[in-house]
Design a protein around this motif. Structure first.
Motif, PDB file in Angstrom:
ATOM      1  N   UNK A  65      23.942 -11.080   5.551  1.00 16.64           N
ATOM      2  CA  UNK A  65      24.147  -9.997   4.581  1.00 16.64           C
ATOM      3  C   UNK A  65      24.765 -10.547   3.288  1.00 16.64           C
ATOM      4  N   UNK A  66      25.659 -11.502   3.436  1.00 19.45           N
ATOM      5  CA  UNK A  66      26.295 -12.090   2.250  1.00 19.45           C
ATOM      6  C   UNK A  66      25.290 -12.851   1.397  1.00 19.45           C
ATOM      7  N   UNK A  67      24.450 -13.678   2.038  1.00 17.72           N
ATOM      8  CA  UNK A  67      23.535 -14.491   1.228  1.00 17.72           C
ATOM      9  C   UNK A  67      22.456 -13.632   0.577  1.00 17.72           C
ATOM     10  N   UNK A  68      22.088 -12.535   1.228  1.00 24.03           N
ATOM     11  CA  UNK A  68      21.121 -11.618   0.607  1.00 24.03           C
ATOM     12  C   UNK A  68      21.750 -10.979  -0.636  1.00 24.03           C
ATOM     13  N   UNK A  69      22.993 -10.544  -0.520  1.00 26.25           N
ATOM     14  CA  UNK A  69      23.693  -9.959  -1.662  1.00 26.25           C
ATOM     15  C   UNK A  69      23.898 -10.953  -2.789  1.00 26.25           C
ATOM     16  N   UNK A  70      24.262 -12.187  -2.436  1.00 29.79           N
ATOM     17  CA  UNK A  70      24.452 -13.234  -3.440  1.00 29.79           C
ATOM     18  C   UNK A  70      23.141 -13.574  -4.135  1.00 29.79           C
ATOM     19  N   UNK A  71      22.058 -13.560  -3.371  1.00 24.74           N
ATOM     20  CA  UNK A  71      20.751 -13.875  -3.950  1.00 24.74           C
ATOM     21  C   UNK A  71      20.349 -12.840  -4.998  1.00 24.74           C
ATOM     22  N   UNK A  72      20.716 -11.590  -4.785  1.00 24.36           N
ATOM     23  CA  UNK A  72      20.410 -10.553  -5.771  1.00 24.36           C
ATOM     24  C   UNK A  72      21.122 -10.833  -7.095  1.00 24.36           C
ATOM     25  N   UNK A  73      22.367 -11.282  -7.018  1.00 22.94           N
ATOM     26  CA  UNK A  73      23.100 -11.624  -8.239  1.00 22.94           C
ATOM     27  C   UNK A  73      22.467 -12.826  -8.913  1.00 22.94           C
ATOM     28  N   UNK A  75      31.695 -12.336 -11.332  1.00 25.27           N
ATOM     29  CA  UNK A  75      32.687 -12.941 -10.437  1.00 25.27           C
ATOM     30  C   UNK A  75      33.287 -11.900  -9.502  1.00 25.27           C
ATOM     31  N   UNK A  76      33.537 -10.716 -10.009  1.00 27.67           N
ATOM     32  CA  UNK A  76      34.086  -9.647  -9.157  1.00 27.67           C
ATOM     33  C   UNK A  76      33.091  -9.224  -8.099  1.00 27.67           C
ATOM     34  N   UNK A  77      31.814  -9.121  -8.456  1.00 27.96           N
ATOM     35  CA  UNK A  77      30.780  -8.758  -7.491  1.00 27.96           C
ATOM     36  C   UNK A  77      30.649  -9.827  -6.409  1.00 27.96           C
TER      37      UNK A  77
END
Length: 328
Positions: free
Chosen positions: A259-267, A319-321
């Motif tokens: 879930x983290x890497x999917x969210x990071x990939x969106x950014x 950075x906050x996201x």
């Protein structure tokens, strides 16, 4: 074919100083763990190494234990054939402390082990000296002063220009740094496992300790065995192999990390970057990080990573996201 270095090799990748020392490193260094020597053909390794140098990577990180010495021999072949004329531009680093040869002197940090290991590394790499010699891990058995004095001796003998430590905790770093200061040893800092998913360097005070002594930090494992790349966006296998220093990130299961890497990939996509490029740039947002060690078995992956330099700045919102995602 005779190699001729690219004239524009210093144009794109920024360099950084290790604290207040005279050691300057490219923001990305090329690591020889796993990807050089062993089963990798020499011709393929040569291609990667020379493309790295042509694109501003002048720091090559090795260890006496990598591929049982084959990694250092690989560098030695390429250095002798192609890079010897550029020795004054290169930063060549090696380490000792993990298993190198049979018997009680084949590992850790005794004087006999370090002297023998560095001599062997110099022989393999066809060098008169290394630019940085690292103690690869903490030695619970040997008096710390013996380790520090041996490393100081290596500098005075001209076999190393600088020394550093690797995988040292905050307490261990704070214990050896004053000894080097007392001896007048040119000490550059700590090389540790550090990435967006494994932030032990932050949470345990390692980054702060390095900064308090005016030294630098070199981050290895920046992509967490490929987790911080496109490779696992569809899912992480249950038996995913990962370096011992990052295993703890799976304490809450692989679904949490996915879930983290999917969210990071969106950014990363919003920034016009691949996840791997953003992960490298994120480490370099901290000026105490002198360099990030990348590994590459193929030139296309190397060049893809180097493109992180096209966008190294982060807004406060980004950075906050990112922090919000990582703390979930």
């Amino acid at each position: 074919m005779v190699y001729k270095a690219a004239e524009e090799r210093y144009d794109n990748l920024p360099a950084r100083r290790m604290g207040d020392t005279g050691m300057i490193l490219p923001s990305l260094s090329l690591g020889f763990w796993k990807n050089m020597g062993g089963e990798q053909p020499l011709s393929k390794s040569r291609e990667v190494i020379l493309n790295a140098f042509d694109n501003g990577i002048f720091s090559f990180d090795n260890a006496a234990s990598y591929s049982s010495g084959a990694a250092e021999e690989t560098f030695g072949h390429v250095f002798e054939k192609d890079l010897k004329a550029h020795r004054n531009e290169l930063v060549v680093t090696t380490k000792a402390g993990f298993h190198v040869w049979p018997g009680p002197f084949g590992e850790f940090s005794s004087k006999k082990t370090f002297v023998g290991a560095l001599d062997l590394s110099l022989q393999r790499m066809h060098l008169d000296y290394v630019d940085i010699f690292y103690a690869h891990r903490w030695d619970p058995h040997t008096n710390l002063r013996e380790t520090a004095e041996t490393m100081d001796l290596m500098v005075r003998q001209g076999k190393a220009l600088y020394v550093g430590v690797s995988n040292y905790t905050t307490e261990q770093f704070n214990a050896i740094a004053p000894i080097f200061a007392e001896l007048g040893t040119p000490f550059v800092g700590n090389q540790v496992s550090y990435n967006m998913l494994n932030r032990n360097a932050e949470t345990t005070g390692i980054v702060d300790a390095v900064g308090s002594h005016n030294k630098g930090l070199v981050a290895y494992g920046p992509l967490a065995e490929g987790l911080l790349s496109d490779r696992y966006l569809a899912g992480i296998p249950a038996d995913m192999p990962i370096h011992w220093s990052s295993k703890y990130i799976f304490d809450n299961g692989t679904e949490n990390i996915h879930a983290k890497i999917v969210g990071l990939n969106e950014i990363a996509q919003q920034r016009g970057q691949k996840l791997s490029q953003m992960a490298l740039a994120w480490l370099l947002k901290d000026p105490r990080v002198g360099s990030v060690i990348i590994g590459a078995s193929q030139t296309k992956h190397l060049l893809e990573n180097i493109k992180m330099s096209e966008n190294m700045d982060f807004s406060n919102e980004e950075l906050n996201l990112i922090t919000e995602i990582l703390n979930k």
